[in-house]
Design a protein around this motif. Sequence first.
Motif, PDB file in Angstrom:
ATOM      1  N   ALA A 100       0.783  -1.219  -0.053  1.00  0.00           N
ATOM      2  CA  ALA A 100      -0.065   0.143  -0.015  1.00  0.00           C
ATOM      3  C   ALA A 100       0.950   1.393  -0.092  1.00  0.00           C
ATOM      4  O   ALA A 100       0.245   2.186  -0.121  1.00  0.00           O
ATOM      5  CB  ALA A 100      -0.847  -0.027   1.071  1.00  0.00           C
ATOM      6  N   GLN A 101       1.988   1.189   0.398  1.00  0.00           N
ATOM      7  CA  GLN A 101       2.983   2.264   0.216  1.00  0.00           C
ATOM      8  C   GLN A 101       3.139   3.038  -1.024  1.00  0.00           C
ATOM      9  O   GLN A 101       3.135   2.089  -2.185  1.00  0.00           O
ATOM     10  CB  GLN A 101       4.309   2.221   0.763  1.00  0.00           C
ATOM     11  N   LYS A 102       3.322   4.359  -1.130  1.00  0.00           N
ATOM     12  CA  LYS A 102       3.727   5.000  -2.373  1.00  0.00           C
ATOM     13  C   LYS A 102       5.012   4.839  -2.833  1.00  0.00           C
ATOM     14  O   LYS A 102       5.732   4.621  -1.895  1.00  0.00           O
ATOM     15  CB  LYS A 102       3.458   6.582  -2.175  1.00  0.00           C
ATOM     16  N   PRO A 103       5.380   4.640  -3.994  1.00  0.00           N
ATOM     17  CA  PRO A 103       4.574   4.836  -5.372  1.00  0.00           C
ATOM     18  C   PRO A 103       3.993   3.447  -5.586  1.00  0.00           C
ATOM     19  O   PRO A 103       3.175   3.492  -6.533  1.00  0.00           O
ATOM     20  CB  PRO A 103       5.567   5.540  -6.321  1.00  0.00           C
TER      21      PRO A 103
ATOM     22  N   GLY B 205       1.931   1.564  -4.294  1.00  0.00           N
ATOM     23  CA  GLY B 205       0.581   1.326  -4.032  1.00  0.00           C
ATOM     24  C   GLY B 205      -0.515   1.949  -5.168  1.00  0.00           C
ATOM     25  O   GLY B 205      -1.668   1.831  -5.230  1.00  0.00           O
ATOM     26  N   ASP B 206       0.083   2.930  -6.166  1.00  0.00           N
ATOM     27  CA  ASP B 206      -0.654   3.436  -7.057  1.00  0.00           C
ATOM     28  C   ASP B 206      -0.784   2.497  -8.226  1.00  0.00           C
ATOM     29  O   ASP B 206      -1.658   2.851  -9.068  1.00  0.00           O
ATOM     30  CB  ASP B 206       0.071   4.946  -7.449  1.00  0.00           C
ATOM     31  N   ASP B 207      -0.093   1.660  -8.403  1.00  0.00           N
ATOM     32  CA  ASP B 207      -0.236   0.625  -9.479  1.00  0.00           C
ATOM     33  C   ASP B 207      -1.515  -0.146  -9.622  1.00  0.00           C
ATOM     34  O   ASP B 207      -1.891  -0.780  -8.528  1.00  0.00           O
ATOM     35  CB  ASP B 207       0.980  -0.067  -9.464  1.00  0.00           C
ATOM     36  N   PRO B 208      -2.136   0.124 -10.748  1.00  0.00           N
ATOM     37  CA  PRO B 208      -3.564  -0.574 -10.710  1.00  0.00           C
ATOM     38  C   PRO B 208      -3.381  -2.032 -10.302  1.00  0.00           C
ATOM     39  O   PRO B 208      -4.057  -2.742  -9.780  1.00  0.00           O
ATOM     40  CB  PRO B 208      -3.883  -0.341 -12.302  1.00  0.00           C
TER      41      PRO B 208
ATOM     42  N   LYS C 151      -2.936  -2.413  -6.927  1.00  0.00           N
ATOM     43  CA  LYS C 151      -4.371  -2.398  -6.182  1.00  0.00           C
ATOM     44  C   LYS C 151      -5.149  -3.440  -6.375  1.00  0.00           C
ATOM     45  O   LYS C 151      -6.023  -3.938  -5.331  1.00  0.00           O
ATOM     46  CB  LYS C 151      -4.922  -1.153  -6.884  1.00  0.00           C
TER      47      LYS C 151
END
Length: 117
Positions: free
Chosen positions: A32-35, A37-40, A43
């Motif tokens: 869930a950590q950035k970056p 966690g932004d990958d579809p 997710k």
Amino acid sequence: MSLQKLARELDETGRQTSEMLEGISQALTLLAQKPIGDDPKVKQAVHLIITALQGQDRIEQRCRNIALAARQFALLPPTAPESVYAEIWESLTLDELRVPELSGVARNHSSGDADLF
């Protein structure tokens, strides 16, 4: 195997399934950590893991319910009528244990969506 021993084994099974989730929860925190966690795809993977975790919760709850029923069965006299056993099953909280028509078929009714408890 006595019903009391069966109940203890079910309690232990539920405990072990719960304990194995610590590592999975830690992995979820990392995902869930950035970056990343932004990958579809990440997710989607997180969603699949959460759904599996909710399935574990259901297994643990089933184990607790069956252990409770076994303990109650152990207290009954050998001459107890079937209706008393049915009453114990009916008192459980999970429908697939409480309702005879659903017993053992919950896995066949999955919508693919996560169950919330």
